[in-house]
Design a protein around this motif. Structure first.
Motif, PDB file in Angstrom:
ATOM      1  N   SER A  24      30.551  45.286  41.319  1.00 43.64           N
ATOM      2  CA  SER A  24      31.985  44.857  41.441  1.00 43.64           C
ATOM      3  C   SER A  24      32.785  46.046  40.512  1.00 43.64           C
ATOM      4  O   SER A  24      32.268  46.621  39.622  1.00 43.64           O
ATOM      5  CB  SER A  24      32.288  43.472  40.896  1.00 43.64           C
ATOM      6  OG  SER A  24      32.051  43.443  39.541  1.00 43.64           O
ATOM      7  N   PRO A  25      33.915  45.978  40.849  1.00 39.78           N
ATOM      8  CA  PRO A  25      34.837  47.096  39.984  1.00 39.78           C
ATOM      9  C   PRO A  25      34.942  46.687  38.693  1.00 39.78           C
ATOM     10  O   PRO A  25      35.120  47.386  37.812  1.00 39.78           O
ATOM     11  CB  PRO A  25      36.454  46.532  40.671  1.00 39.78           C
ATOM     12  CG  PRO A  25      36.118  46.282  41.967  1.00 39.78           C
ATOM     13  CD  PRO A  25      34.805  45.549  41.951  1.00 39.78           C
ATOM     14  N   TYR A  26      34.737  45.361  38.451  1.00 37.96           N
ATOM     15  CA  TYR A  26      34.780  44.810  36.894  1.00 37.96           C
ATOM     16  C   TYR A  26      33.422  45.557  36.122  1.00 37.96           C
ATOM     17  O   TYR A  26      33.248  45.872  35.095  1.00 37.96           O
ATOM     18  CB  TYR A  26      34.853  43.427  36.702  1.00 37.96           C
ATOM     19  CG  TYR A  26      34.650  42.940  35.478  1.00 37.96           C
ATOM     20  CD1 TYR A  26      35.888  42.834  34.639  1.00 37.96           C
ATOM     21  CD2 TYR A  26      33.529  42.416  34.724  1.00 37.96           C
ATOM     22  CE1 TYR A  26      35.792  42.556  33.441  1.00 37.96           C
ATOM     23  CE2 TYR A  26      33.602  42.078  33.450  1.00 37.96           C
ATOM     24  CZ  TYR A  26      34.930  41.926  32.751  1.00 37.96           C
ATOM     25  OH  TYR A  26      34.797  41.818  31.341  1.00 37.96           O
ATOM     26  N   GLU A  27      32.308  45.437  37.030  1.00 34.17           N
ATOM     27  CA  GLU A  27      31.022  45.717  36.420  1.00 34.17           C
ATOM     28  C   GLU A  27      31.147  47.349  36.316  1.00 34.17           C
ATOM     29  O   GLU A  27      30.499  47.923  35.335  1.00 34.17           O
ATOM     30  CB  GLU A  27      29.695  45.469  37.398  1.00 34.17           C
ATOM     31  CG  GLU A  27      29.651  43.981  37.283  1.00 34.17           C
ATOM     32  CD  GLU A  27      28.634  43.645  38.341  1.00 34.17           C
ATOM     33  OE1 GLU A  27      27.601  42.756  38.117  1.00 34.17           O
ATOM     34  OE2 GLU A  27      28.754  43.975  39.645  1.00 34.17           O
ATOM     35  N   ARG A  28      31.665  48.119  37.221  1.00 35.75           N
ATOM     36  CA  ARG A  28      31.962  49.338  37.135  1.00 35.75           C
ATOM     37  C   ARG A  28      32.425  49.911  35.912  1.00 35.75           C
ATOM     38  O   ARG A  28      32.144  50.831  35.362  1.00 35.75           O
ATOM     39  CB  ARG A  28      32.215  50.125  38.491  1.00 35.75           C
ATOM     40  CG  ARG A  28      31.497  50.211  39.696  1.00 35.75           C
ATOM     41  CD  ARG A  28      31.912  50.909  40.852  1.00 35.75           C
ATOM     42  NE  ARG A  28      32.155  52.268  40.598  1.00 35.75           N
ATOM     43  CZ  ARG A  28      32.654  53.117  41.182  1.00 35.75           C
ATOM     44  NH1 ARG A  28      33.536  52.608  42.073  1.00 35.75           N
ATOM     45  NH2 ARG A  28      32.700  54.573  40.967  1.00 35.75           N
ATOM     46  N   VAL A  29      33.650  49.223  35.782  1.00 39.67           N
ATOM     47  CA  VAL A  29      34.409  49.536  34.590  1.00 39.67           C
ATOM     48  C   VAL A  29      33.553  49.361  33.281  1.00 39.67           C
ATOM     49  O   VAL A  29      33.805  50.362  32.602  1.00 39.67           O
ATOM     50  CB  VAL A  29      35.921  48.737  34.536  1.00 39.67           C
ATOM     51  CG1 VAL A  29      36.656  48.788  33.319  1.00 39.67           C
ATOM     52  CG2 VAL A  29      36.852  49.304  35.729  1.00 39.67           C
ATOM     53  N   GLY A  30      32.939  48.210  33.165  1.00 43.52           N
ATOM     54  CA  GLY A  30      32.187  48.059  31.935  1.00 43.52           C
ATOM     55  C   GLY A  30      31.037  48.820  31.818  1.00 43.52           C
ATOM     56  O   GLY A  30      30.719  49.484  30.828  1.00 43.52           O
ATOM     57  N   GLY A  74      38.660  53.670  42.938  1.00 39.28           N
ATOM     58  CA  GLY A  74      39.760  53.770  41.828  1.00 39.28           C
ATOM     59  C   GLY A  74      40.790  52.426  41.748  1.00 39.28           C
ATOM     60  O   GLY A  74      41.218  52.112  40.724  1.00 39.28           O
ATOM     61  N   ARG A  75      41.515  52.452  42.996  1.00 38.86           N
ATOM     62  CA  ARG A  75      42.548  51.188  43.033  1.00 38.86           C
ATOM     63  C   ARG A  75      42.004  50.034  42.468  1.00 38.86           C
ATOM     64  O   ARG A  75      42.619  49.285  41.713  1.00 38.86           O
ATOM     65  CB  ARG A  75      43.179  51.083  44.388  1.00 38.86           C
ATOM     66  CG  ARG A  75      44.014  52.437  44.617  1.00 38.86           C
ATOM     67  CD  ARG A  75      44.674  52.048  45.802  1.00 38.86           C
ATOM     68  NE  ARG A  75      45.564  53.142  46.248  1.00 38.86           N
ATOM     69  CZ  ARG A  75      46.582  53.023  47.015  1.00 38.86           C
ATOM     70  NH1 ARG A  75      47.022  51.964  47.412  1.00 38.86           N
ATOM     71  NH2 ARG A  75      47.100  54.064  47.205  1.00 38.86           N
ATOM     72  N   GLU A  76      40.838  49.619  42.909  1.00 38.93           N
ATOM     73  CA  GLU A  76      40.303  48.336  42.411  1.00 38.93           C
ATOM     74  C   GLU A  76      40.042  48.419  40.790  1.00 38.93           C
ATOM     75  O   GLU A  76      40.252  47.456  40.130  1.00 38.93           O
ATOM     76  CB  GLU A  76      39.063  47.753  43.099  1.00 38.93           C
ATOM     77  CG  GLU A  76      39.254  47.567  44.532  1.00 38.93           C
ATOM     78  CD  GLU A  76      39.286  48.962  45.450  1.00 38.93           C
ATOM     79  OE1 GLU A  76      39.143  50.119  45.033  1.00 38.93           O
ATOM     80  OE2 GLU A  76      39.715  48.710  46.656  1.00 38.93           O
ATOM     81  N   VAL A  80      41.539  46.113  37.888  1.00 37.93           N
ATOM     82  CA  VAL A  80      40.755  45.370  36.552  1.00 37.93           C
ATOM     83  C   VAL A  80      41.322  45.899  35.389  1.00 37.93           C
ATOM     84  O   VAL A  80      41.492  44.988  34.514  1.00 37.93           O
ATOM     85  CB  VAL A  80      39.238  45.754  36.850  1.00 37.93           C
ATOM     86  CG1 VAL A  80      38.485  45.482  35.543  1.00 37.93           C
ATOM     87  CG2 VAL A  80      38.631  45.297  38.118  1.00 37.93           C
ATOM     88  N   LEU A  81      41.767  47.222  35.115  1.00 37.58           N
ATOM     89  CA  LEU A  81      41.991  47.537  33.830  1.00 37.58           C
ATOM     90  C   LEU A  81      43.533  47.035  33.554  1.00 37.58           C
ATOM     91  O   LEU A  81      43.695  46.550  32.389  1.00 37.58           O
ATOM     92  CB  LEU A  81      42.182  49.057  33.762  1.00 37.58           C
ATOM     93  CG  LEU A  81      40.897  49.750  33.826  1.00 37.58           C
ATOM     94  CD1 LEU A  81      40.918  51.231  34.275  1.00 37.58           C
ATOM     95  CD2 LEU A  81      40.200  49.446  32.557  1.00 37.58           C
ATOM     96  N   ALA A  82      44.242  46.734  34.489  1.00 33.19           N
ATOM     97  CA  ALA A  82      45.753  46.257  34.192  1.00 33.19           C
ATOM     98  C   ALA A  82      45.451  44.635  33.910  1.00 33.19           C
ATOM     99  O   ALA A  82      46.091  44.131  32.939  1.00 33.19           O
ATOM    100  CB  ALA A  82      46.530  46.046  35.668  1.00 33.19           C
ATOM    101  N   HIS A  83      44.355  44.103  34.501  1.00 32.95           N
ATOM    102  CA  HIS A  83      44.286  42.599  34.186  1.00 32.95           C
ATOM    103  C   HIS A  83      43.674  42.586  32.765  1.00 32.95           C
ATOM    104  O   HIS A  83      44.043  41.769  31.713  1.00 32.95           O
ATOM    105  CB  HIS A  83      43.131  41.945  35.159  1.00 32.95           C
ATOM    106  CG  HIS A  83      42.683  40.634  34.716  1.00 32.95           C
ATOM    107  ND1 HIS A  83      43.270  39.622  35.015  1.00 32.95           N
ATOM    108  CD2 HIS A  83      41.276  40.480  34.076  1.00 32.95           C
ATOM    109  CE1 HIS A  83      42.519  38.582  34.411  1.00 32.95           C
ATOM    110  NE2 HIS A  83      41.476  39.150  34.015  1.00 32.95           N
ATOM    111  N   LEU A  84      42.779  43.445  32.546  1.00 32.74           N
ATOM    112  CA  LEU A  84      42.200  43.335  30.931  1.00 32.74           C
ATOM    113  C   LEU A  84      43.242  43.712  30.088  1.00 32.74           C
ATOM    114  O   LEU A  84      43.301  43.205  28.639  1.00 32.74           O
ATOM    115  CB  LEU A  84      41.018  44.664  30.802  1.00 32.74           C
ATOM    116  CG  LEU A  84      39.938  44.006  31.634  1.00 32.74           C
ATOM    117  CD1 LEU A  84      38.543  45.498  31.673  1.00 32.74           C
ATOM    118  CD2 LEU A  84      39.079  42.764  31.219  1.00 32.74           C
TER     119      LEU A  84
END
Length: 137
Positions: A24-30, A74-76, A80-84
């Motif tokens: 997921s985008p969240y997992e990728r960011v992590g 990248g948009r997703e 996620v970053l905006a949410h964090l």
């Protein structure tokens, strides 16, 4: 500074019980954020992103930089970053782009440009960078 442009052309896959599952985008960011001592999520042409990258370089830190406008998904990841950064569950496209840059130190979210600059001004940024292993002196 390590620029990572489109390194992940496709979202990485994980195989579990014979099934291929996408991160997921969240997992990728992590995963991306924990990959190096200092990671900056940025957008090409963003002046505040440029300010943060130059500040870190000026301090002697070589951050890994992900230009999200050049990453697949990248948009997703921006959402996620905006949410964090905001802590609110709903994010629009304009608030997602306003959330960048997003800076991670030692795998933990430090914040955006305001947080990085305030840490720099109050003297707490260099100790954080040393603790993460991004600075040795």
């Amino acid at each position: 500074m390590r620029m990572v442009e489109g390194e992940n052309e496709e979202a990485p896959a994980v195989e579990a019980e014979g099934k291929v599952m996408r991160w997921s985008p969240y997992e990728r960011v992590g995963r991306m954020a924990s990959g190096n001592a200092v990671v900056v999520f940025s957008v090409s042409g963003c002046c505040m992103c440029h300010v943060v990258k130059r500040l870190l370089l000026g301090l002697g830190v070589g951050p890994t930089v992900y230009e999200l406008d050049q990453e697949k998904g990248g948009r997703e990841m921006q959402a996620v970053l905006a949410h964090l950064l905001s802590g609110s569950p709903s994010t629009s496209a304009s608030s997602a782009s306003a959330a960048l840059p997003a800076v991670f130190v030692g795998g933990k979210l430090l914040g955006g440009v305001e947080k990085v600059m305030s840490c720099h001004i109050n003297g707490s940024l260099v100790p954080l960078l040393k603790q993460a292993g991004a600075l040795w002196l």
